[in-house]
Design a protein around this motif. Structure first.
Motif, PDB file in Angstrom:
ATOM      1  N   THR A 256     -49.765  55.255-121.993  1.00 28.62           N
ATOM      2  CA  THR A 256     -48.937  54.942-122.283  1.00 28.62           C
ATOM      3  C   THR A 256     -47.065  55.119-121.153  1.00 28.62           C
ATOM      4  O   THR A 256     -46.597  54.577-122.116  1.00 28.62           O
ATOM      5  CB  THR A 256     -48.068  56.311-123.595  1.00 28.62           C
ATOM      6  OG1 THR A 256     -47.978  57.212-122.823  1.00 28.62           O
ATOM      7  CG2 THR A 256     -49.704  55.994-124.310  1.00 28.62           C
ATOM      8  N   ALA A 257     -47.777  55.580-120.149  1.00 24.35           N
ATOM      9  CA  ALA A 257     -47.012  55.370-118.629  1.00 24.35           C
ATOM     10  C   ALA A 257     -45.323  56.117-119.693  1.00 24.35           C
ATOM     11  O   ALA A 257     -44.122  55.263-119.845  1.00 24.35           O
ATOM     12  CB  ALA A 257     -46.308  54.275-118.405  1.00 24.35           C
ATOM     13  N   GLY A 258     -45.639  57.107-120.254  1.00 27.31           N
ATOM     14  CA  GLY A 258     -44.696  58.262-120.884  1.00 27.31           C
ATOM     15  C   GLY A 258     -44.144  57.299-122.169  1.00 27.31           C
ATOM     16  O   GLY A 258     -42.670  57.508-123.105  1.00 27.31           O
ATOM     17  N   PHE A 259     -45.061  56.863-122.752  1.00 29.30           N
ATOM     18  CA  PHE A 259     -44.781  55.733-124.027  1.00 29.30           C
ATOM     19  C   PHE A 259     -43.541  54.576-123.864  1.00 29.30           C
ATOM     20  O   PHE A 259     -42.722  54.154-124.852  1.00 29.30           O
ATOM     21  CB  PHE A 259     -43.883  56.927-125.132  1.00 29.30           C
ATOM     22  CG  PHE A 259     -45.548  57.573-125.616  1.00 29.30           C
ATOM     23  CD1 PHE A 259     -45.503  57.240-127.358  1.00 29.30           C
ATOM     24  CD2 PHE A 259     -44.870  59.284-125.111  1.00 29.30           C
ATOM     25  CE1 PHE A 259     -47.059  57.948-127.731  1.00 29.30           C
ATOM     26  CE2 PHE A 259     -46.600  59.688-125.567  1.00 29.30           C
ATOM     27  CZ  PHE A 259     -47.259  59.222-126.797  1.00 29.30           C
ATOM     28  N   SER A 260     -43.458  54.054-122.656  1.00 32.89           N
ATOM     29  CA  SER A 260     -43.077  52.912-122.135  1.00 32.89           C
ATOM     30  C   SER A 260     -43.789  52.177-122.622  1.00 32.89           C
ATOM     31  O   SER A 260     -43.332  50.669-122.237  1.00 32.89           O
ATOM     32  CB  SER A 260     -42.209  52.823-121.077  1.00 32.89           C
ATOM     33  OG  SER A 260     -43.220  52.698-119.640  1.00 32.89           O
ATOM     34  N   ARG A 261     -44.661  52.061-123.126  1.00 32.43           N
ATOM     35  CA  ARG A 261     -45.588  50.634-123.551  1.00 32.43           C
ATOM     36  C   ARG A 261     -45.853  50.942-124.853  1.00 32.43           C
ATOM     37  O   ARG A 261     -47.208  51.315-125.363  1.00 32.43           O
ATOM     38  CB  ARG A 261     -46.732  50.946-122.671  1.00 32.43           C
ATOM     39  CG  ARG A 261     -46.614  50.584-121.239  1.00 32.43           C
ATOM     40  CD  ARG A 261     -48.076  50.519-119.816  1.00 32.43           C
ATOM     41  NE  ARG A 261     -48.615  48.974-120.231  1.00 32.43           N
ATOM     42  CZ  ARG A 261     -50.317  49.258-120.267  1.00 32.43           C
ATOM     43  NH1 ARG A 261     -50.324  50.803-120.558  1.00 32.43           N
ATOM     44  NH2 ARG A 261     -50.823  48.229-120.733  1.00 32.43           N
ATOM     45  N   PRO A 262     -45.669  49.840-125.276  1.00 28.04           N
ATOM     46  CA  PRO A 262     -45.658  49.593-127.384  1.00 28.04           C
ATOM     47  C   PRO A 262     -46.604  50.224-127.724  1.00 28.04           C
ATOM     48  O   PRO A 262     -47.326  50.722-128.632  1.00 28.04           O
ATOM     49  CB  PRO A 262     -44.775  48.944-127.653  1.00 28.04           C
ATOM     50  CG  PRO A 262     -43.912  48.248-126.559  1.00 28.04           C
ATOM     51  CD  PRO A 262     -44.929  48.653-125.387  1.00 28.04           C
ATOM     52  N   GLY A 263     -47.803  49.256-127.225  1.00 30.53           N
ATOM     53  CA  GLY A 263     -49.307  48.748-127.480  1.00 30.53           C
ATOM     54  C   GLY A 263     -49.791  49.836-127.912  1.00 30.53           C
ATOM     55  O   GLY A 263     -50.990  50.815-128.336  1.00 30.53           O
ATOM     56  N   PRO A 264     -49.931  50.950-126.418  1.00 34.10           N
ATOM     57  CA  PRO A 264     -50.893  51.717-125.725  1.00 34.10           C
ATOM     58  C   PRO A 264     -50.270  53.370-126.425  1.00 34.10           C
ATOM     59  O   PRO A 264     -50.274  54.555-127.644  1.00 34.10           O
ATOM     60  CB  PRO A 264     -50.937  52.889-124.224  1.00 34.10           C
ATOM     61  CG  PRO A 264     -50.350  51.108-123.678  1.00 34.10           C
ATOM     62  CD  PRO A 264     -50.347  50.300-124.588  1.00 34.10           C
ATOM     63  N   ALA A 265     -48.878  53.327-126.749  1.00 28.79           N
ATOM     64  CA  ALA A 265     -48.256  54.558-127.299  1.00 28.79           C
ATOM     65  C   ALA A 265     -48.431  54.699-129.059  1.00 28.79           C
ATOM     66  O   ALA A 265     -49.246  55.457-129.449  1.00 28.79           O
ATOM     67  CB  ALA A 265     -47.419  54.596-126.937  1.00 28.79           C
ATOM     68  N   LEU A 266     -48.299  53.306-129.387  1.00 29.73           N
ATOM     69  CA  LEU A 266     -49.184  53.601-130.973  1.00 29.73           C
ATOM     70  C   LEU A 266     -50.003  53.611-131.578  1.00 29.73           C
ATOM     71  O   LEU A 266     -50.876  54.367-132.403  1.00 29.73           O
ATOM     72  CB  LEU A 266     -48.674  51.587-131.674  1.00 29.73           C
ATOM     73  CG  LEU A 266     -47.077  51.448-131.333  1.00 29.73           C
ATOM     74  CD1 LEU A 266     -46.944  50.062-131.737  1.00 29.73           C
ATOM     75  CD2 LEU A 266     -46.860  52.454-132.076  1.00 29.73           C
ATOM     76  N   ALA A 267     -50.776  53.036-130.725  1.00 28.61           N
ATOM     77  CA  ALA A 267     -52.454  53.862-130.489  1.00 28.61           C
ATOM     78  C   ALA A 267     -52.350  54.992-130.304  1.00 28.61           C
ATOM     79  O   ALA A 267     -53.721  55.769-131.538  1.00 28.61           O
ATOM     80  CB  ALA A 267     -53.887  52.666-129.522  1.00 28.61           C
ATOM     81  N   CYS A 268     -52.085  55.553-129.269  1.00 31.95           N
ATOM     82  CA  CYS A 268     -52.271  57.098-129.297  1.00 31.95           C
ATOM     83  C   CYS A 268     -51.351  58.102-130.370  1.00 31.95           C
ATOM     84  O   CYS A 268     -51.832  58.549-131.449  1.00 31.95           O
ATOM     85  CB  CYS A 268     -51.645  57.373-127.634  1.00 31.95           C
ATOM     86  SG  CYS A 268     -51.697  59.147-127.857  1.00 31.95           S
ATOM     87  N   LEU A 269     -50.520  57.172-130.874  1.00 32.42           N
ATOM     88  CA  LEU A 269     -49.262  58.095-131.997  1.00 32.42           C
ATOM     89  C   LEU A 269     -50.351  57.995-132.887  1.00 32.42           C
ATOM     90  O   LEU A 269     -50.915  58.913-134.262  1.00 32.42           O
ATOM     91  CB  LEU A 269     -48.077  57.845-132.691  1.00 32.42           C
ATOM     92  CG  LEU A 269     -47.399  57.649-131.392  1.00 32.42           C
ATOM     93  CD1 LEU A 269     -45.979  57.371-131.270  1.00 32.42           C
ATOM     94  CD2 LEU A 269     -47.115  59.144-131.675  1.00 32.42           C
ATOM     95  N   ALA A 270     -50.900  56.856-133.738  1.00 35.47           N
ATOM     96  CA  ALA A 270     -51.883  56.484-134.542  1.00 35.47           C
ATOM     97  C   ALA A 270     -53.665  57.223-134.563  1.00 35.47           C
ATOM     98  O   ALA A 270     -54.145  57.824-136.323  1.00 35.47           O
ATOM     99  CB  ALA A 270     -52.298  55.294-134.393  1.00 35.47           C
TER     100      ALA A 270
END
Length: 107
Positions: free
Chosen positions: A23-37
Motif C-alpha cells: 500500500t506504500a503507506g496507503f498512498s496506492r489506492p488499489g492495494p490500500a482498498l484491497a487491504c481494507l476490504a
C-alpha cells in the motif's frame, strides 16, 4: 461451522496484512482498498464465528495468535524478513498462549 468461519477470517486477515507493504503507506489506492476490504471481511467472519457459538476469548485468541504466527511465516518466505531468536521465541509464546486459552476454555 464456527471454526470454518474462523479459518476464513484468519485467511482474510493474512491477506490484508500481507498487502500492507504494497500500500506504500496507503498512498496506492488499489492495494490500500484491497487491504481494507480484507480486514473488513476478516472482522465480519470473526463476528459470524462468535455469533455461531464460538467463545469470544477463544475466537479472538485463535484469530490473532494464528494470524500472528502465520504472518511471521509469510514474512520469512515471501517478504524477505529475517528469523531472529527473539521472533522465534515470540511466536512460540503466542502459540503457547493460544493453546493454554483453548485448554482453559474446555474445563
Amino acid at each position: 461451522m464456527a471454526y470454518l468461519l474462523l479459518l476464513a477470517a484468519i485467511t482474510a486477515e493474512l491477506i490484508g496484512t500481507s498487502l500492507l507493504k504494497s500500500t506504500a503507506g496507503f498512498s496506492r489506492p488499489g492495494p490500500a482498498l484491497a487491504c481494507l476490504a480484507s480486514y473488513a471481511v476478516a472482522c465480519f467472519l470473526l463476528a459470524r464465528a462468535i455469533h455461531d457459538g464460538m467463545q469470544v476469548g477463544v475466537g479472538y485468541a485463535l484469530w490473532s495468535g494464528l494470524g500472528t504466527a502465520l504472518i511471521v511465516v509469510i514474512g520469512l518466505l515471501f517478504l524477505g524478513e529475517p528469523l531472529t531468536a527473539a521472533k522465534a521465541l515470540g511466536v512460540a509464546l503466542v502459540i503457547g498462549g493460544v493453546i493454554t486459552l483453548n485448554l482453559g476454555s474446555t474445563q
